[in-house]
Design a protein around this motif. Structure first.
Motif, mmCIF file in Angstrom:
data_model
loop_
_atom_site.group_PDB
_atom_site.id
_atom_site.type_symbol
_atom_site.label_atom_id
_atom_site.label_comp_id
_atom_site.label_asym_id
_atom_site.label_seq_id
_atom_site.Cartn_x
_atom_site.Cartn_y
_atom_site.Cartn_z
ATOM 1 N N MET A 188 0.837 -1.181 0.000
ATOM 2 C CA MET A 188 0.000 0.000 0.000
ATOM 3 C C MET A 188 0.880 1.242 0.000
ATOM 4 S SD MET A 188 -3.357 0.620 1.997
ATOM 5 C CE MET A 188 -4.481 1.079 0.764
ATOM 6 N N LYS A 189 0.491 2.220 -0.772
ATOM 7 C CA LYS A 189 1.278 3.441 -0.886
ATOM 8 C C LYS A 189 0.973 4.369 0.284
ATOM 9 C CE LYS A 189 1.808 3.067 -5.765
ATOM 10 N NZ LYS A 189 0.960 2.730 -6.827
ATOM 11 N N LYS A 190 1.982 5.147 0.628
ATOM 12 C CA LYS A 190 1.852 6.041 1.763
ATOM 13 C C LYS A 190 1.032 7.275 1.412
ATOM 14 C CE LYS A 190 6.029 4.810 4.202
ATOM 15 N NZ LYS A 190 7.200 5.315 4.896
ATOM 16 N N LYS A 191 0.609 7.972 2.471
ATOM 17 C CA LYS A 191 -0.217 9.159 2.321
ATOM 18 C C LYS A 191 0.483 10.232 1.488
ATOM 19 C CE LYS A 191 -2.551 12.635 5.103
ATOM 20 N NZ LYS A 191 -2.829 13.125 6.444
ATOM 21 N N GLU A 192 1.796 10.392 1.647
ATOM 22 C CA GLU A 192 2.534 11.405 0.904
ATOM 23 C C GLU A 192 2.437 11.169 -0.605
ATOM 24 O OE1 GLU A 192 4.192 9.533 3.361
ATOM 25 O OE2 GLU A 192 3.844 11.019 4.922
ATOM 26 N N TYR A 193 2.445 9.899 -0.998
ATOM 27 C CA TYR A 193 2.323 9.567 -2.417
ATOM 28 C C TYR A 193 0.990 10.067 -2.955
ATOM 29 C CZ TYR A 193 1.491 6.951 -6.668
ATOM 30 O OH TYR A 193 1.185 6.619 -7.959
ATOM 31 N N TRP A 194 -0.088 9.802 -2.233
ATOM 32 C CA TRP A 194 -1.414 10.175 -2.711
ATOM 33 C C TRP A 194 -1.606 11.687 -2.720
ATOM 34 C CZ3 TRP A 194 -3.497 6.914 -5.656
ATOM 35 C CH2 TRP A 194 -3.299 5.544 -5.446
ATOM 36 N N ILE A 195 -0.950 12.388 -1.801
ATOM 37 C CA ILE A 195 -1.001 13.851 -1.831
ATOM 38 C C ILE A 195 -0.296 14.362 -3.086
ATOM 39 C CG2 ILE A 195 -0.172 15.946 -0.683
ATOM 40 C CD1 ILE A 195 -0.692 14.461 1.994
ATOM 41 N N GLN A 196 0.901 13.825 -3.375
ATOM 42 C CA GLN A 196 1.631 14.206 -4.590
ATOM 43 C C GLN A 196 0.818 13.853 -5.833
ATOM 44 O OE1 GLN A 196 5.380 12.176 -4.611
ATOM 45 N NE2 GLN A 196 6.443 13.848 -3.566
ATOM 46 N N TRP A 197 0.246 12.659 -5.825
ATOM 47 C CA TRP A 197 -0.540 12.216 -6.971
ATOM 48 C C TRP A 197 -1.736 13.135 -7.192
ATOM 49 C CZ3 TRP A 197 -5.534 10.912 -8.011
ATOM 50 C CH2 TRP A 197 -5.763 10.319 -9.249
ATOM 51 N N GLY A 198 -2.440 13.487 -6.127
ATOM 52 C CA GLY A 198 -3.611 14.356 -6.245
ATOM 53 C C GLY A 198 -3.259 15.712 -6.840
ATOM 54 N N LYS A 199 -2.154 16.281 -6.373
ATOM 55 C CA LYS A 199 -1.724 17.574 -6.916
ATOM 56 C C LYS A 199 -1.355 17.454 -8.385
ATOM 57 C CE LYS A 199 -0.044 19.456 -2.562
ATOM 58 N NZ LYS A 199 1.149 19.852 -1.792
ATOM 59 N N ALA A 200 -0.555 16.451 -8.723
ATOM 60 C CA ALA A 200 -0.107 16.281 -10.107
ATOM 61 C C ALA A 200 -1.284 15.956 -11.035
ATOM 62 C CB ALA A 200 0.956 15.190 -10.192
ATOM 63 N N ALA A 201 -2.164 15.075 -10.608
ATOM 64 C CA ALA A 201 -3.315 14.708 -11.432
ATOM 65 C C ALA A 201 -4.268 15.889 -11.585
ATOM 66 C CB ALA A 201 -4.043 13.510 -10.825
ATOM 67 N N GLY A 202 -4.435 16.660 -10.527
ATOM 68 C CA GLY A 202 -5.289 17.841 -10.594
ATOM 69 C C GLY A 202 -4.753 18.874 -11.566
ATOM 70 N N ILE A 203 -3.445 19.105 -11.524
ATOM 71 C CA ILE A 203 -2.831 20.058 -12.454
ATOM 72 C C ILE A 203 -3.009 19.587 -13.892
ATOM 73 C CG2 ILE A 203 -0.604 20.970 -13.246
ATOM 74 C CD1 ILE A 203 0.187 21.060 -10.223
ATOM 75 N N ARG A 204 -2.783 18.300 -14.118
ATOM 76 C CA ARG A 204 -2.969 17.763 -15.480
ATOM 77 C C ARG A 204 -4.417 17.900 -15.935
ATOM 78 N NH1 ARG A 204 0.310 12.865 -17.569
ATOM 79 N NH2 ARG A 204 2.404 13.422 -16.929
ATOM 80 N N ALA A 205 -5.365 17.626 -15.041
ATOM 81 C CA ALA A 205 -6.777 17.715 -15.406
ATOM 82 C C ALA A 205 -7.167 19.154 -15.733
ATOM 83 C CB ALA A 205 -7.646 17.160 -14.277
ATOM 84 N N VAL A 206 -6.695 20.103 -14.934
ATOM 85 C CA VAL A 206 -7.011 21.516 -15.197
ATOM 86 C C VAL A 206 -6.417 21.946 -16.539
ATOM 87 C CG1 VAL A 206 -6.536 23.877 -14.419
ATOM 88 C CG2 VAL A 206 -7.315 22.157 -12.787
ATOM 89 N N LYS A 207 -5.196 21.529 -16.823
ATOM 90 C CA LYS A 207 -4.580 21.865 -18.113
ATOM 91 C C LYS A 207 -5.368 21.247 -19.261
ATOM 92 C CE LYS A 207 0.203 22.500 -16.610
ATOM 93 N NZ LYS A 207 1.585 21.997 -16.738
ATOM 94 N N THR A 208 -5.808 20.016 -19.084
ATOM 95 C CA THR A 208 -6.584 19.345 -20.131
ATOM 96 C C THR A 208 -7.899 20.065 -20.373
ATOM 97 O OG1 THR A 208 -5.592 17.211 -19.598
ATOM 98 C CG2 THR A 208 -7.673 17.167 -20.800
#
Length: 74
Positions: free
Chosen positions: A1-21
């Motif tokens: 299972m991935k740690k909380k820090e990973y999911w925070i990083q993922w959420g930020k990166a995925a959110g930025i990509r989604a907004v750009k898209t």
């Protein structure tokens, strides 16, 4: 299972990509409508942009190269 820090990083990166898209989709649709390639009204543009954002988030589930899995140190 991935740690909380990973999911925070993922959420930020995925959110930025989604907004750009979403922004890229809106720009292309508004531009296409301005030169009469397509004829869309604002509710349709918003719907298409929202769909593009959701698809971007779903694609991000596969993995994002800018997000690294933290090493487990126990």
């Amino acid at each position: 299972m991935k740690k909380k820090e990973y999911w925070i990083q993922w959420g930020k990166a995925a959110g930025i990509r989604a907004v750009k898209t979403v922004a890229e989709t809106a720009i292309s649709l508004i531009g296409a409508d301005a030169i009469n390639i397509v004829s869309l009204d604002w509710p349709n543009i918003v719907g298409v942009c929202a769909t593009a954002g959701i698809v971007s988030l779903l694609v991000s589930l596969k993995g994002l190269p800018e997000v690294t899995v933290p090493e487990y140190t126990e």
